[in-house]
Design a protein around this motif. Sequence first.
Motif, PDB file in Angstrom:
ATOM      1  N   ILE A 351       0.859  -1.191   0.000  1.00 15.81           N
ATOM      2  CA  ILE A 351       0.000   0.000   0.000  1.00 15.81           C
ATOM      3  C   ILE A 351       0.893   1.239   0.000  1.00 15.81           C
ATOM      4  O   ILE A 351       1.829   1.344   0.807  1.00 15.81           O
ATOM      5  CB  ILE A 351      -0.913   0.050   1.241  1.00 15.81           C
ATOM      6  CG1 ILE A 351      -1.918  -1.102   1.220  1.00 15.81           C
ATOM      7  CG2 ILE A 351      -1.648   1.394   1.322  1.00 15.81           C
ATOM      8  CD1 ILE A 351      -2.772  -1.178   2.466  1.00 15.81           C
ATOM      9  N   ARG A 352       0.586   2.189  -0.870  1.00 17.58           N
ATOM     10  CA  ARG A 352       1.321   3.449  -0.930  1.00 17.58           C
ATOM     11  C   ARG A 352       0.549   4.521  -0.163  1.00 17.58           C
ATOM     12  O   ARG A 352      -0.648   4.711  -0.375  1.00 17.58           O
ATOM     13  CB  ARG A 352       1.514   3.877  -2.376  1.00 17.58           C
ATOM     14  CG  ARG A 352       2.301   2.893  -3.213  1.00 17.58           C
ATOM     15  CD  ARG A 352       2.338   3.313  -4.679  1.00 17.58           C
ATOM     16  NE  ARG A 352       3.061   4.583  -4.846  1.00 17.58           N
ATOM     17  CZ  ARG A 352       3.078   5.268  -5.988  1.00 17.58           C
ATOM     18  NH1 ARG A 352       2.399   4.841  -7.031  1.00 17.58           N
ATOM     19  NH2 ARG A 352       3.770   6.397  -6.060  1.00 17.58           N
ATOM     20  N   LEU A 353       1.260   5.239   0.703  1.00 21.83           N
ATOM     21  CA  LEU A 353       0.667   6.314   1.492  1.00 21.83           C
ATOM     22  C   LEU A 353       0.946   7.668   0.823  1.00 21.83           C
ATOM     23  O   LEU A 353       1.875   7.791   0.025  1.00 21.83           O
ATOM     24  CB  LEU A 353       1.235   6.297   2.911  1.00 21.83           C
ATOM     25  CG  LEU A 353       1.012   5.003   3.701  1.00 21.83           C
ATOM     26  CD1 LEU A 353       1.633   5.128   5.096  1.00 21.83           C
ATOM     27  CD2 LEU A 353      -0.463   4.639   3.802  1.00 21.83           C
ATOM     28  N   PRO A 354       0.172   8.696   1.134  1.00 17.46           N
ATOM     29  CA  PRO A 354       0.378  10.009   0.504  1.00 17.46           C
ATOM     30  C   PRO A 354       1.771  10.585   0.784  1.00 17.46           C
ATOM     31  O   PRO A 354       2.215  10.619   1.931  1.00 17.46           O
ATOM     32  CB  PRO A 354      -0.700  10.885   1.148  1.00 17.46           C
ATOM     33  CG  PRO A 354      -1.745   9.933   1.623  1.00 17.46           C
ATOM     34  CD  PRO A 354      -0.998   8.695   2.033  1.00 17.46           C
ATOM     35  N   VAL A 355       2.447  10.989  -0.277  1.00 16.73           N
ATOM     36  CA  VAL A 355       3.712  11.725  -0.180  1.00 16.73           C
ATOM     37  C   VAL A 355       3.724  12.740  -1.308  1.00 16.73           C
ATOM     38  O   VAL A 355       3.740  12.359  -2.478  1.00 16.73           O
ATOM     39  CB  VAL A 355       4.948  10.809  -0.313  1.00 16.73           C
ATOM     40  CG1 VAL A 355       6.231  11.648  -0.227  1.00 16.73           C
ATOM     41  CG2 VAL A 355       4.964   9.710   0.740  1.00 16.73           C
ATOM     42  N   TRP A 356       3.694  14.027  -0.966  1.00 13.70           N
ATOM     43  CA  TRP A 356       3.775  15.057  -1.997  1.00 13.70           C
ATOM     44  C   TRP A 356       4.258  16.369  -1.386  1.00 13.70           C
ATOM     45  O   TRP A 356       4.124  16.605  -0.185  1.00 13.70           O
ATOM     46  CB  TRP A 356       2.450  15.264  -2.734  1.00 13.70           C
ATOM     47  CG  TRP A 356       1.177  15.216  -1.929  1.00 13.70           C
ATOM     48  CD1 TRP A 356       0.413  14.104  -1.683  1.00 13.70           C
ATOM     49  CD2 TRP A 356       0.498  16.308  -1.270  1.00 13.70           C
ATOM     50  NE1 TRP A 356      -0.692  14.434  -0.917  1.00 13.70           N
ATOM     51  CE2 TRP A 356      -0.669  15.786  -0.657  1.00 13.70           C
ATOM     52  CE3 TRP A 356       0.751  17.675  -1.156  1.00 13.70           C
ATOM     53  CZ2 TRP A 356      -1.566  16.570   0.069  1.00 13.70           C
ATOM     54  CZ3 TRP A 356      -0.136  18.468  -0.430  1.00 13.70           C
ATOM     55  CH2 TRP A 356      -1.278  17.912   0.173  1.00 13.70           C
ATOM     56  N   TYR A 357       4.848  17.184  -2.254  1.00 10.46           N
ATOM     57  CA  TYR A 357       5.390  18.471  -1.836  1.00 10.46           C
ATOM     58  C   TYR A 357       4.258  19.360  -1.335  1.00 10.46           C
ATOM     59  O   TYR A 357       3.316  19.657  -2.060  1.00 10.46           O
ATOM     60  CB  TYR A 357       6.092  19.130  -3.033  1.00 10.46           C
ATOM     61  CG  TYR A 357       6.738  20.448  -2.722  1.00 10.46           C
ATOM     62  CD1 TYR A 357       7.830  20.535  -1.871  1.00 10.46           C
ATOM     63  CD2 TYR A 357       6.279  21.629  -3.323  1.00 10.46           C
ATOM     64  CE1 TYR A 357       8.447  21.745  -1.613  1.00 10.46           C
ATOM     65  CE2 TYR A 357       6.893  22.845  -3.073  1.00 10.46           C
ATOM     66  CZ  TYR A 357       7.968  22.899  -2.215  1.00 10.46           C
ATOM     67  OH  TYR A 357       8.583  24.103  -1.954  1.00 10.46           O
ATOM     68  N   GLY A 358       4.350  19.752  -0.080  1.00 16.18           N
ATOM     69  CA  GLY A 358       3.305  20.565   0.528  1.00 16.18           C
ATOM     70  C   GLY A 358       2.446  19.812   1.527  1.00 16.18           C
ATOM     71  O   GLY A 358       1.642  20.426   2.239  1.00 16.18           O
ATOM     72  N   LEU A 359       2.583  18.495   1.591  1.00 12.29           N
ATOM     73  CA  LEU A 359       1.849  17.711   2.590  1.00 12.29           C
ATOM     74  C   LEU A 359       2.291  18.163   3.988  1.00 12.29           C
ATOM     75  O   LEU A 359       3.475  18.187   4.299  1.00 12.29           O
ATOM     76  CB  LEU A 359       2.134  16.227   2.397  1.00 12.29           C
ATOM     77  CG  LEU A 359       1.351  15.239   3.254  1.00 12.29           C
ATOM     78  CD1 LEU A 359      -0.138  15.265   2.917  1.00 12.29           C
ATOM     79  CD2 LEU A 359       1.901  13.819   3.078  1.00 12.29           C
ATOM     80  N   SER A 360       1.328  18.527   4.822  1.00 18.23           N
ATOM     81  CA  SER A 360       1.665  19.106   6.123  1.00 18.23           C
ATOM     82  C   SER A 360       1.998  18.039   7.158  1.00 18.23           C
ATOM     83  O   SER A 360       1.614  16.868   7.027  1.00 18.23           O
ATOM     84  CB  SER A 360       0.496  19.953   6.637  1.00 18.23           C
ATOM     85  OG  SER A 360      -0.599  19.122   6.994  1.00 18.23           O
ATOM     86  N   ASP A 361       2.695  18.466   8.213  1.00 17.76           N
ATOM     87  CA  ASP A 361       2.993  17.557   9.322  1.00 17.76           C
ATOM     88  C   ASP A 361       1.703  17.028   9.943  1.00 17.76           C
ATOM     89  O   ASP A 361       1.632  15.854  10.339  1.00 17.76           O
ATOM     90  CB  ASP A 361       3.814  18.287  10.393  1.00 17.76           C
ATOM     91  CG  ASP A 361       5.212  18.642   9.932  1.00 17.76           C
ATOM     92  OD1 ASP A 361       5.650  18.107   8.889  1.00 17.76           O
ATOM     93  OD2 ASP A 361       5.875  19.453  10.612  1.00 17.76           O
ATOM     94  N   ALA A 362       0.702  17.884  10.026  1.00 11.96           N
ATOM     95  CA  ALA A 362      -0.579  17.466  10.612  1.00 11.96           C
ATOM     96  C   ALA A 362      -1.229  16.373   9.769  1.00 11.96           C
ATOM     97  O   ALA A 362      -1.806  15.416  10.311  1.00 11.96           O
ATOM     98  CB  ALA A 362      -1.511  18.668  10.741  1.00 11.96           C
TER      99      ALA A 362
END
Length: 378
Positions: A351-362
């Motif tokens: 399963i791939r989890l969200p990873v993208w430029y701008g994804l917040s720590d929260a």
Amino acid sequence: MIPFNRPPYTGNEDQYVLAAMRSEKMSGDGEFSSLCQKWFEEMLGCKKFLLTPSCTQALEMAALLIDIQPGDEVIMPSYTFVSTANAFVLRGARIVFVDIRPDTMNMDEALIEAAITDKTKAIVPVHYAGVACEMDVIMDIASRHNLFVIEDAAQAMMSTYKGRPLGTIGHLAAFSFHETKNYTSAGEGGGLIINDEKFSIRAEIIREKGTNRNQYFRGMVDKYSWVDVGSSYLPSDIQAAYLWGQLEKCSSINELRLRIWGQYKTGLQCLEDACKLTLPTIPQNCQHNGHMFYIKVDCLETRAGLLSYLKDKGVGAVFHYVPLHSALAGEKFSRFVGKDQFTTCESEKLIRLPVWYGLSDADVKTVIDAVKEYFSTL
């Protein structure tokens, strides 16, 4: 909803795209194309870098450059995107798949030599998730058997193997600038990396519809004409302008993605320690680029349950490739050498989890908490 992906945007792309639109040359190899190609040649230290409309087309150019003929065989992993195989099938090649390593999901280098026949022309290692294949072993095998190596580095820009940028080790390589990658040229795009200088001139010809147009503009010939096979493998300068805005912020994009990757790794480590899931492995001497963070669960049923749970929690997560050898076209154009010990079973766990430029720590914490909550219900 936390989307699985959001195309990277740094803020300067608008002005560069507008400048390209207002220029006297919006077609391929304009000002921004030249800037991007020079940037890559200096950053990678390669002989030549050519922007292409997609990674798929960069791989197609590579197949033409090594003169793939009907009946030739090309060795690669089955766990990859269809373009890795299609680029060579289009030239008449037969694809030979070997099993993957479960730790990296990369082609198992120990299985390559047994798959070589007198028809083998090339090896195509795929650097899954931006993590390097064992390139020293692969290059040694290729050298001893007089084979070409074409790196599918679609996911691997800014990753290294023993300090060398991925894409610079094989004879040729391809990058992707699709919107799902770390850097994009307005949603689509790719690049061909040329490490063997003997391919440089012919690559320009193939890319320019089989003409010596580039030589004409350099004053090397008095007119240009059709001299070889080729196609239109040039992106517009508008695409290059968008990419230039990304390259200016290349380091900050890379650092943020690696930070997100590290947060996932730290936050989910307790579940791996409890044998609830498996986290990615980064081999020694490999530096990855935070392209992807995946987890592997115990079976297909658990994966389906977790994906459904994450969707209900507003988290966009996805599985990845269906192995090519099990597809309808795979049965027609390929064969699998040896036992499928890991390719299918490992692909069904991932399963791939969200990873993208701008994804917040929260948002990263929300994803981590949702994964933990799911396993607490089992």
